[in-house]
Design an enzyme around this catalytic site. Structure first.
Site, PDB file in Angstrom:
ATOM      1  N   ASP A 198       1.553  -3.720  -6.047  1.00 10.38           N
ATOM      2  CA  ASP A 198       2.093  -4.468  -4.913  1.00 10.38           C
ATOM      3  C   ASP A 198       1.712  -3.779  -3.604  1.00 10.38           C
ATOM      4  OD1 ASP A 198       3.687  -5.832  -3.099  1.00 10.38           O
ATOM      5  OD2 ASP A 198       5.587  -5.076  -3.907  1.00 10.38           O
ATOM      6  N   HIS A 372      10.208  -4.697  -1.293  1.00  8.52           N
ATOM      7  CA  HIS A 372       8.876  -4.167  -1.590  1.00  8.52           C
ATOM      8  C   HIS A 372       8.766  -2.705  -1.166  1.00  8.52           C
ATOM      9  CE1 HIS A 372       7.203  -8.172  -2.520  1.00  8.52           C
ATOM     10  NE2 HIS A 372       8.036  -8.585  -1.586  1.00  8.52           N
TER      11      HIS A 372
END
Length: 559
Positions: A198, A372
Site C-alpha cells: 500500500d 493507511h
C-alpha cells in the site's frame, strides 16, 4: 482459451488490472503455471470528465479469456475500492470468492441487490491457507479502518508473493486485535520473493495515529454540543469509527439514528455479526427522530465526500425527506476529502453553515485518522518482510514513485524495485525479475444498468453537449419529388434561449433553406449528403455569429 505466457511456464506473473496510478479500482492478477488467482475487485468513482457515469470498474478481458484457469478471487478487506466491482465481475466469471467474515457479509449484501444467488462465498480466518495445485494462499491479520482486514501471502515453489493490502500499524486498535507481526516475520525467515505494498500515505512522514485518538476528539465535541442535535458524517465501512460514535452517544444518553443506504446496510451487517456493539433500544428508526429532543439524538450519515446524492448533501440542500438541518445543529464530518473532492465537500460545508449549523471538520479538530500506513510504518513493513523484489501498489504515480524511492533508501537495489503501469506484467522467479509484457486493461464505465456501453465516443458527445448545447433541425421532404413540405424547424437546448435570439434563429433557418434549395435544384435525394451539408453550413454560420459549436442534429422526414 488464450494464454499470453507460454514460454516461461515456471515464472510467476503479476499484473494489476487496477489500483496503479490511481486510488481505487484495486485488482491484482497472479499467475503461476496453469493457475490464476485474483486479489480484490474494487471500483473507483468517475472523474469530472466522465459525465453521467456512476462508477468505474476494471476491464476483465484477460480474465474472461482465461476463465477456466481462475481459481478464485481473494479479498483483503471490505472497502468499496476492493469489493465494489464484484457484482459486475461475478455476472461474467463463475469463480469462488474468499474473504473474512465481515468482507463476505458485505459482499452478500451487494450480490443480493444484484440478484446473484449462486456465487460460492467462502469465509476464511487468519492464518488459514487455501491450497491449490501450484499456489497456497494464506490470509494474515492486519489493521486498517475496517475490521477483518488481511494481507495475503501466496506460497509457490519459486518463493512467496506478499500483498500487504491496505494497512496501518495500530498497536491500540478499537477491537484489540493487532496485526500479526509474528507471522509476517516467519514469512520473512522463509524468504519473500516479492512484496506489493500500500502506497497511499507514503508522502506523510511519521506514523498514522491510532483510531482510539478519534474518541478523545469526539468526546470534546459531544460535551461542547450537549444541547444540540449531533449529526456525524463518516465512511459507512469505517466500523471502528461507528463504534466510537455509538460509544459517545451511549455515554451522553443519546439515541442513534442512521441515514444513507450504505450506512444502513453496513450498520445492520456489523451489528448482526457482532462487529458493532449497540443496544437494541438505543438504535432508532430515522422516521422517529421527531419524537426526541435535540439533546437526545445522534444521526450517523454518509456523505463525507460531498457526493451530490449523498444523505449529508441532501440534508444541506433541504432535499432530504426525513432530516432538515436546523440552526444550532452540530455537524461533524469525520473524514479527509479524497483528492479531487475538495470542492464538493466545501460546497456542502458552506450550505450547512448557511442553514445555521455549526460544522466541525478535520481542518479544525482531530476527528479523523487515516487507515493507511505513513512513512515510518512502511519502513517497518519493509524491514519485517525483507523482500527480494518490491512493487509499490495502490496509489497514484507520485505515490508509487515515492514508495520506490523509500525502498531504495532502505537498501534495496533500484534494479529490484518495479514501478508498474496498469496492465504491465512482472515475470519473476528465484533468480530474476522483469517487466515483459502487457495484458488488456482499462476502465469499464457503469452508467445506470449499462455496464461498458458508455465509451469514449459517448463521453465525448456528453462533454460536447454539456459545453456547447444541442441544435436539432427538422425538415419534412416529399418522397416523390424531393420538395420541402415543412420546415426547417429548429429546436435549441443548452445553446441559446430561442425567444431572445430570434435574429440568430432566422439567420440559421435561411442558411438551411439555401442548402435545401441548392439540393432541390441539383435533384439530390441522398439524405446523408443533405444532412452533412446542413451541419457544415449551419456550423460555420453559428460559429461566425456566436463563437460556439453546438452539436447539430438534422432530422429529415419523408412523407
Amino acid at each position: 482459451m488464450v494464454q499470453l505466457f507460454k514460454k516461461n511456464a515456471n515464472k510467476i506473473k503479476v499484473a494489476a488490472l487496477g489500483g496503479l496510478n490511481e486510488v481505487g479500482k484495486n485488482m491484482t492478477v497472479i499467475e503461476y503455471k496453469d493457475e490464476i488467482i485474483v486479489i480484490d475487485a474494487g471500483l473507483s468513482f468517475p472523474e469530472d470528465e466522465m459525465l453521467g457515469v456512476d462508477i468505474v470498474i476494471p476491464d476483465i478481458t484477460y480474465l474472461m479469456r482465461n476463465k477456466d484457469r481462475i481459481k478464485g478471487i481473494f479479498i483483503t478487506h471490505g472497502h468499496e475500492d476492493h469489493i465494489g466491482a464484484l457484482p459486475y465481475i461475478l455476472k461474467k466469471l463463475n469463480v469462488p470468492v474468499y474473504g473474512s467474515r465481515l468482507s463476505i457479509a458485505l459482499i452478500q449484501v451487494k450480490l443480493k441487490e444484484h440478484k446473484l444467488n449462486n456465487v460460492k462465498l467462502n469465509v476464511v480466518t487468519p492464518r488459514q491457507i487455501i491450497k491449490l495445485a501450484n499456489m497456497d494462499i494464506e490470509f494474515i491479520k492486519m489493521n486498517h479502518s475496517i475490521p477483518d482486514a488481511y494481507s495475503i501471502a501466496v506460497h509457490t515453489d519459486q518463493g512467496i508473493i506478499f500483498h500487504t493490502g491496505d494497512f496501518k500499524v495500530d498497536l491500540t486498535p478499537i477491537d484489540g486485535d493487532v496485526m500479526d507481526m509474528h507471522r509476517i516475520c516467519e514469512l520473512s525467515q522463509k524468504g519473500v520473493l516479492l512484496m506489493l505494498a500500500d502506497s497511499t500515505n507514503v508522502g506523510k512522514p511519521g506514523y498514522s495515529m491510532s483510531e482510539r485518538t478519534v474518541g478523545t476528539g469526539l468526546d470534546d465535541l459531544f460535551r461542547k454540543g450537549c444541547d444540540s442535535r449531533i449529526i456525524v458524517a463518516t465512511f459507512a465501512s469505517n466500523i471502528h469509527r461507528l463504534q466510537q460514535i455509538v460509544n459517545m452517544a451511549a455515554k451522553f444518553g443519546r439515541k442513534v439514528a442512521v441515514s444513507g443506504r450504505s450506512m444502513v446496510n453496513v450498520v445492520g451487517v456489523a451489528k448482526e455479526l457482532g462487529y458493532l456493539e449497540i443496544e437494541d433500544d438505543m438504535l432508532i428508526d430515522l422516521n422517529d427522530i421527531s419524537k426526541y429532543q435535540d439533546n437526545e439524538l445522534v444521526i450517523i450519515t454518509t456523505g463525507t465526500q460531498g457526493e451530490p446524492m449523498s444523505a449529508l448533501a441532501r440534508m444541506a440542500t433541504a432535499e432530504h425527506k426525513k432530516v432538515e438541518i436546523r440552526r444550532g445543529d452540530l455537524v461533524i464530518i469525520s473524514a479527509h476529502p479524497i483528492p479531487g473532492n475538495e470542492k464538493l465537500i466545501s460546497k456542502v460545508i458552506n450550505f450547512l453553515f448557511e442553514k445555521g449549523a455549526e460544522v466541525v471538520y478535520n481542518d479544525i479538530a482531530d476527528i479523523h485518522v487515516s487507515g493507511h500506513a505513513c512513512q515510518e510504518e512502511l519502513k517497518l513493513m519493509h524491514r519485517l518482510v525483507r523482500p527480494k523484489y518490491f512493487m509499490p501498489a495502490h496509489g497514484e504515480f507520485r505515490m508509487l514513485k515515492r514508495h520506490a524511492e523509500l525502498a531504495v533508501e532502505l537498501g534495496m537495489s533500484e534494479n529490484n524495485v518495479f514501478v508498474m503501469q496498469t496492465g504491465e506484467v512482472l515475470e519473476l522467479d528465484k533468480n530474476s525479475a522483469g517487466v515483459t509484457n502487457r495484458i488488456p486493461t482499462g476502465n469499464v464505465l457503469v452508467d445506470g444498468l449499462g455496464v461498458g456501453d458508455v465509451g469514449n465516443i459517448v463521453l465525448r458527445d456528453r462533454k460536447h453537449l454539456s459545453e456547447d448545447g444541442l441544435m436539432i433541425v427538422v425538415v419534412t421532404i416529399s418522397k416523390e419529388d424531393g420538395k420541402v413540405l415543412a420546415g426547417p424547424d429548429i429546436i435549441s437546448r443548452g445553446f441559446v434561449y430561442v425567444r431572445e435570439s430570434e435574429d440568430l434563429m432566422d439567420g440559421a433557418k435561411n442558411v438551411i433553406k439555401d442548402v435545401l434549395v441548392e439540393c432541390e435544384e441539383k435533384n439530390i435525394k441522398e439524405w446523408a449528403y443533405l444532412k452533412n451539408n446542413i451541419k457544415e453550413n449551419l456550423k460555420e454560420y453559428l460559429y461566425q455569429k456566436t463563437k460556439r459549436n453546438p452539436m447539430i442534429l438534422p432530422i429529415i422526414m419523408e412523407v
